[in-house]
Design a protein around this motif. Sequence first.
Motif, PDB file in Angstrom:
ATOM      1  N   ALA A   1       0.835  -1.213   0.000  1.00 38.66           N
ATOM      2  CA  ALA A   1       0.000   0.000   0.000  1.00 38.66           C
ATOM      3  C   ALA A   1       0.861   1.251   0.000  1.00 38.66           C
ATOM      4  CB  ALA A   1      -0.927  -0.014   1.211  1.00 38.66           C
ATOM      5  N   ILE A   2       1.960   1.215   0.758  1.00 42.84           N
ATOM      6  CA  ILE A   2       2.871   2.370   0.796  1.00 42.84           C
ATOM      7  C   ILE A   2       3.479   2.617  -0.572  1.00 42.84           C
ATOM      8  CG2 ILE A   2       5.079   3.199   1.728  1.00 42.84           C
ATOM      9  CD1 ILE A   2       4.315   1.772   4.367  1.00 42.84           C
ATOM     10  N   LEU A   3       3.916   1.539  -1.234  1.00 43.44           N
ATOM     11  CA  LEU A   3       4.506   1.685  -2.574  1.00 43.44           C
ATOM     12  C   LEU A   3       3.475   2.233  -3.565  1.00 43.44           C
ATOM     13  CD1 LEU A   3       6.625  -1.600  -2.939  1.00 43.44           C
ATOM     14  CD2 LEU A   3       7.475   0.722  -2.590  1.00 43.44           C
ATOM     15  N   GLU A   4       2.239   1.758  -3.449  1.00 48.70           N
ATOM     16  CA  GLU A   4       1.192   2.196  -4.371  1.00 48.70           C
ATOM     17  C   GLU A   4       0.866   3.675  -4.210  1.00 48.70           C
ATOM     18  OE1 GLU A   4      -0.916   0.306  -6.805  1.00 48.70           O
ATOM     19  OE2 GLU A   4       1.059  -0.651  -6.732  1.00 48.70           O
ATOM     20  N   GLU A   5       0.974   4.184  -2.984  1.00 49.20           N
ATOM     21  CA  GLU A   5       0.619   5.580  -2.715  1.00 49.20           C
ATOM     22  C   GLU A   5       1.819   6.522  -2.770  1.00 49.20           C
ATOM     23  OE1 GLU A   5      -2.431   6.734  -2.409  1.00 49.20           O
ATOM     24  OE2 GLU A   5      -3.234   4.707  -2.677  1.00 49.20           O
ATOM     25  N   ALA A   6       3.022   5.981  -2.886  1.00 54.09           N
ATOM     26  CA  ALA A   6       4.230   6.812  -2.842  1.00 54.09           C
ATOM     27  C   ALA A   6       4.302   7.752  -4.037  1.00 54.09           C
ATOM     28  CB  ALA A   6       5.477   5.926  -2.801  1.00 54.09           C
ATOM     29  N   ASN A   7       4.854   8.950  -3.795  1.00 54.35           N
ATOM     30  CA  ASN A   7       5.086   9.909  -4.887  1.00 54.35           C
ATOM     31  C   ASN A   7       6.359   9.585  -5.659  1.00 54.35           C
ATOM     32  OD1 ASN A   7       2.809  11.519  -4.353  1.00 54.35           O
ATOM     33  ND2 ASN A   7       3.886  12.581  -2.702  1.00 54.35           N
ATOM     34  N   THR A   8       7.216   8.773  -5.057  1.00 52.12           N
ATOM     35  CA  THR A   8       8.459   8.355  -5.694  1.00 52.12           C
ATOM     36  C   THR A   8       8.214   7.108  -6.526  1.00 52.12           C
ATOM     37  OG1 THR A   8       9.755   9.239  -3.862  1.00 52.12           O
ATOM     38  CG2 THR A   8      10.853   7.647  -5.279  1.00 52.12           C
ATOM     39  N   ALA A   9       8.862   7.034  -7.696  1.00 53.40           N
ATOM     40  CA  ALA A   9       8.696   5.882  -8.582  1.00 53.40           C
ATOM     41  C   ALA A   9       9.501   4.697  -8.065  1.00 53.40           C
ATOM     42  CB  ALA A   9       9.144   6.251  -9.993  1.00 53.40           C
ATOM     43  N   PHE A  10       8.846   3.538  -7.952  1.00 56.98           N
ATOM     44  CA  PHE A  10       9.505   2.291  -7.565  1.00 56.98           C
ATOM     45  C   PHE A  10       9.215   1.235  -8.621  1.00 56.98           C
ATOM     46  CE2 PHE A  10       9.155   4.293  -3.389  1.00 56.98           C
ATOM     47  CZ  PHE A  10      10.378   3.986  -2.799  1.00 56.98           C
ATOM     48  N   VAL A  11      10.258   0.527  -9.052  1.00 57.23           N
ATOM     49  CA  VAL A  11      10.083  -0.657  -9.899  1.00 57.23           C
ATOM     50  C   VAL A  11      10.922  -1.781  -9.311  1.00 57.23           C
ATOM     51  CG1 VAL A  11       9.608   0.679 -11.992  1.00 57.23           C
ATOM     52  CG2 VAL A  11      11.944  -0.038 -11.493  1.00 57.23           C
ATOM     53  N   ILE A  12      10.493  -3.023  -9.529  1.00 58.05           N
ATOM     54  CA  ILE A  12      11.211  -4.192  -9.007  1.00 58.05           C
ATOM     55  C   ILE A  12      11.558  -5.104 -10.169  1.00 58.05           C
ATOM     56  CG2 ILE A  12      11.101  -6.185  -7.460  1.00 58.05           C
ATOM     57  CD1 ILE A  12       9.125  -4.651  -5.736  1.00 58.05           C
ATOM     58  N   VAL A  13      12.826  -5.521 -10.196  1.00 59.13           N
ATOM     59  CA  VAL A  13      13.341  -6.407 -11.238  1.00 59.13           C
ATOM     60  C   VAL A  13      13.738  -7.723 -10.585  1.00 59.13           C
ATOM     61  CG1 VAL A  13      15.143  -6.718 -12.976  1.00 59.13           C
ATOM     62  CG2 VAL A  13      14.168  -4.450 -12.590  1.00 59.13           C
ATOM     63  N   ASN A  14      13.394  -8.853 -11.216  1.00 64.19           N
ATOM     64  CA  ASN A  14      13.787 -10.148 -10.648  1.00 64.19           C
ATOM     65  C   ASN A  14      15.130 -10.598 -11.213  1.00 64.19           C
ATOM     66  OD1 ASN A  14      13.296 -11.162 -13.217  1.00 64.19           O
ATOM     67  ND2 ASN A  14      11.368 -12.177 -12.658  1.00 64.19           N
ATOM     68  N   ALA A  15      15.591 -11.769 -10.777  1.00 60.47           N
ATOM     69  CA  ALA A  15      16.915 -12.269 -11.161  1.00 60.47           C
ATOM     70  C   ALA A  15      17.015 -12.555 -12.650  1.00 60.47           C
ATOM     71  CB  ALA A  15      17.246 -13.527 -10.349  1.00 60.47           C
ATOM     72  N   GLU A  16      15.872 -12.745 -13.316  1.00 58.63           N
ATOM     73  CA  GLU A  16      15.876 -12.944 -14.782  1.00 58.63           C
ATOM     74  C   GLU A  16      15.898 -11.602 -15.513  1.00 58.63           C
ATOM     75  OE1 GLU A  16      13.586 -14.795 -12.772  1.00 58.63           O
ATOM     76  OE2 GLU A  16      15.237 -16.271 -12.769  1.00 58.63           O
ATOM     77  N   LEU A  17      16.064 -10.522 -14.754  1.00 59.44           N
ATOM     78  CA  LEU A  17      16.131  -9.148 -15.278  1.00 59.44           C
ATOM     79  C   LEU A  17      14.832  -8.736 -15.974  1.00 59.44           C
ATOM     80  CD1 LEU A  17      19.803  -9.095 -16.666  1.00 59.44           C
ATOM     81  CD2 LEU A  17      18.981  -8.486 -14.395  1.00 59.44           C
ATOM     82  N   THR A  18      13.738  -9.230 -15.428  1.00 59.62           N
ATOM     83  CA  THR A  18      12.409  -8.860 -15.918  1.00 59.62           C
ATOM     84  C   THR A  18      11.740  -7.962 -14.891  1.00 59.62           C
ATOM     85  OG1 THR A  18      12.187 -10.954 -17.104  1.00 59.62           O
ATOM     86  CG2 THR A  18      10.156  -9.721 -16.656  1.00 59.62           C
ATOM     87  N   LEU A  19      11.106  -6.920 -15.365  1.00 63.92           N
ATOM     88  CA  LEU A  19      10.397  -6.020 -14.457  1.00 63.92           C
ATOM     89  C   LEU A  19       9.097  -6.693 -14.024  1.00 63.92           C
ATOM     90  CD1 LEU A  19      10.126  -2.208 -14.811  1.00 63.92           C
ATOM     91  CD2 LEU A  19       8.072  -3.511 -14.283  1.00 63.92           C
ATOM     92  N   ILE A  20       8.924  -6.875 -12.707  1.00 59.89           N
ATOM     93  CA  ILE A  20       7.742  -7.580 -12.211  1.00 59.89           C
ATOM     94  C   ILE A  20       6.782  -6.657 -11.455  1.00 59.89           C
ATOM     95  CG2 ILE A  20       8.952  -9.790 -12.069  1.00 59.89           C
ATOM     96  CD1 ILE A  20       9.066  -9.291  -8.987  1.00 59.89           C
ATOM     97  N   TYR A  21       7.238  -5.428 -11.137  1.00 54.36           N
ATOM     98  CA  TYR A  21       6.346  -4.510 -10.424  1.00 54.36           C
ATOM     99  C   TYR A  21       6.718  -3.067 -10.758  1.00 54.36           C
ATOM    100  CZ  TYR A  21       4.261  -1.664  -6.749  1.00 54.36           C
ATOM    101  OH  TYR A  21       3.565  -0.690  -6.082  1.00 54.36           O
ATOM    102  N   ALA A  22       5.702  -2.243 -10.925  1.00 53.71           N
ATOM    103  CA  ALA A  22       5.903  -0.804 -11.095  1.00 53.71           C
ATOM    104  C   ALA A  22       4.740  -0.106 -10.403  1.00 53.71           C
ATOM    105  CB  ALA A  22       5.933  -0.437 -12.573  1.00 53.71           C
ATOM    106  N   ASN A  23       5.042   0.876  -9.565  1.00 61.55           N
ATOM    107  CA  ASN A  23       3.961   1.568  -8.849  1.00 61.55           C
ATOM    108  C   ASN A  23       3.386   2.701  -9.705  1.00 61.55           C
ATOM    109  OD1 ASN A  23       6.010   3.476  -8.647  1.00 61.55           O
ATOM    110  ND2 ASN A  23       5.607   3.949  -6.505  1.00 61.55           N
ATOM    111  N   PRO A  24       2.264   3.278  -9.324  1.00 59.10           N
ATOM    112  CA  PRO A  24       1.637   4.336 -10.145  1.00 59.10           C
ATOM    113  C   PRO A  24       2.559   5.519 -10.426  1.00 59.10           C
ATOM    114  CG  PRO A  24       0.075   3.541  -8.513  1.00 59.10           C
ATOM    115  CD  PRO A  24       1.394   2.878  -8.190  1.00 59.10           C
ATOM    116  N   ALA A  25       3.410   5.876  -9.454  1.00 61.36           N
ATOM    117  CA  ALA A  25       4.323   7.009  -9.672  1.00 61.36           C
ATOM    118  C   ALA A  25       5.300   6.717 -10.802  1.00 61.36           C
ATOM    119  CB  ALA A  25       5.078   7.328  -8.383  1.00 61.36           C
ATOM    120  N   SER A  26       5.678   5.448 -10.962  1.00 58.98           N
ATOM    121  CA  SER A  26       6.597   5.097 -12.051  1.00 58.98           C
ATOM    122  C   SER A  26       5.910   5.215 -13.406  1.00 58.98           C
ATOM    123  CB  SER A  26       7.153   3.690 -11.852  1.00 58.98           C
ATOM    124  OG  SER A  26       6.124   2.724 -12.004  1.00 58.98           O
ATOM    125  N   GLU A  27       4.596   4.933 -13.451  1.00 64.01           N
ATOM    126  CA  GLU A  27       3.854   5.116 -14.701  1.00 64.01           C
ATOM    127  C   GLU A  27       3.902   6.576 -15.144  1.00 64.01           C
ATOM    128  OE1 GLU A  27       0.143   2.292 -15.089  1.00 64.01           O
ATOM    129  OE2 GLU A  27       0.122   3.218 -13.094  1.00 64.01           O
TER     130      GLU A  27
END
Length: 356
Positions: free
Chosen positions: A12-38
């Motif tokens: 919930a914190i990541l979803e509401e954050a004003n800062t952009a967060f993205v998460i990459v897995n070990a296969e170097l694939t992006l698996i998460y991006a929060n609304p600020a990153s969009e």
Amino acid sequence: MLNNQANSLALAILEEANTAFVIVNAELTLIYANPASEILLSQSRQRLSQQNLQQLASHYHFNPTYIENIFTHKNAFTESETTLFIDSHPVLVAISATYLNFENKDYVIIEMHCIEQQRKISQFHYQEHQQKAAKDLVRGLAHEIKNPLGGLRGAAQLLESELPDPELKEFTQIIIEQADRLTTLVNRLLGPQTPGQRGEHNLHSVLEKVRKLVNMDLPENIRIKIDYDPSIPDFEMQPDQLQQALLNIVQNAIQALNTLPDRKSKIILKTRTAHQVIINGVLQRLTAEIKIIDNGPGIPEHLKSTLFYPMVTGRSDGTGLGLSIAQELIKQHRGRIECHSREGYTEFVIYLPLTI
């Protein structure tokens, strides 16, 4: 139960954050991006999640190596200033990347924060301080010059009245003419000191007066186009002084385009409204935005940081006062002026507060 609650809270914190967060897995694939990153990356989460790190790096023009190395060394990385190309426009961002092992799987959390606005504000305050110091120095010198000039002119007039030979008066006339010329220059150096009588006027009436004035002596290879927003309301201004500021900028554009006489050139006068603009440290909810755009050679790189200083010019016959005076007049209207220039494109942007 506590872990599930904690995980839900973290998400919930990541979803509401004003800062952009993205998460990459070990296969170097992006698996998460929060609304600020969009918002920052100008892509939907669905499109982002369809790309791997190499594709993202190619799209946004950054080096992915330091993120790949985090998986190897299980460390963190911070870059206080880096440039991403978003929709082909350079955007300055701060990036932090951190290793995370969660449920025996490796991830990298990438945090991105746009610092373009902060950098602009910092540069604006620095340049404003430097410009003020330069203008105060020039005005101080102008005051010191003005008084002796008056004495010189008066002495030449007295001398002229005492000369027995009328032919000798030719020389005193030269002294008087040159003293008057210098006085005119000094008065321009001193610049406008008061905002003058203000009232509510129409911005486009002022721009049309500027257009008519320059069209009277416009070179054949230059065309002036208009793109006005008729919804901009009348607002408080001193129309003659605002006209002078805009005229100085347009004339500068014409002089720049005159260096390219063999091609078709254009100047665009464009108006829009702009929201949430910071002027002199104050957030203005609504402003009039005036753009004066030309397709000339661009401003030389060595002049960009001192463009609005008095006596700074790129022309051998220029006084370097036009833009300095324009900036002072815009400031007296509680506005802001800035310039963006590259080869083939120069844009002066003026923001003036609107009362709503």
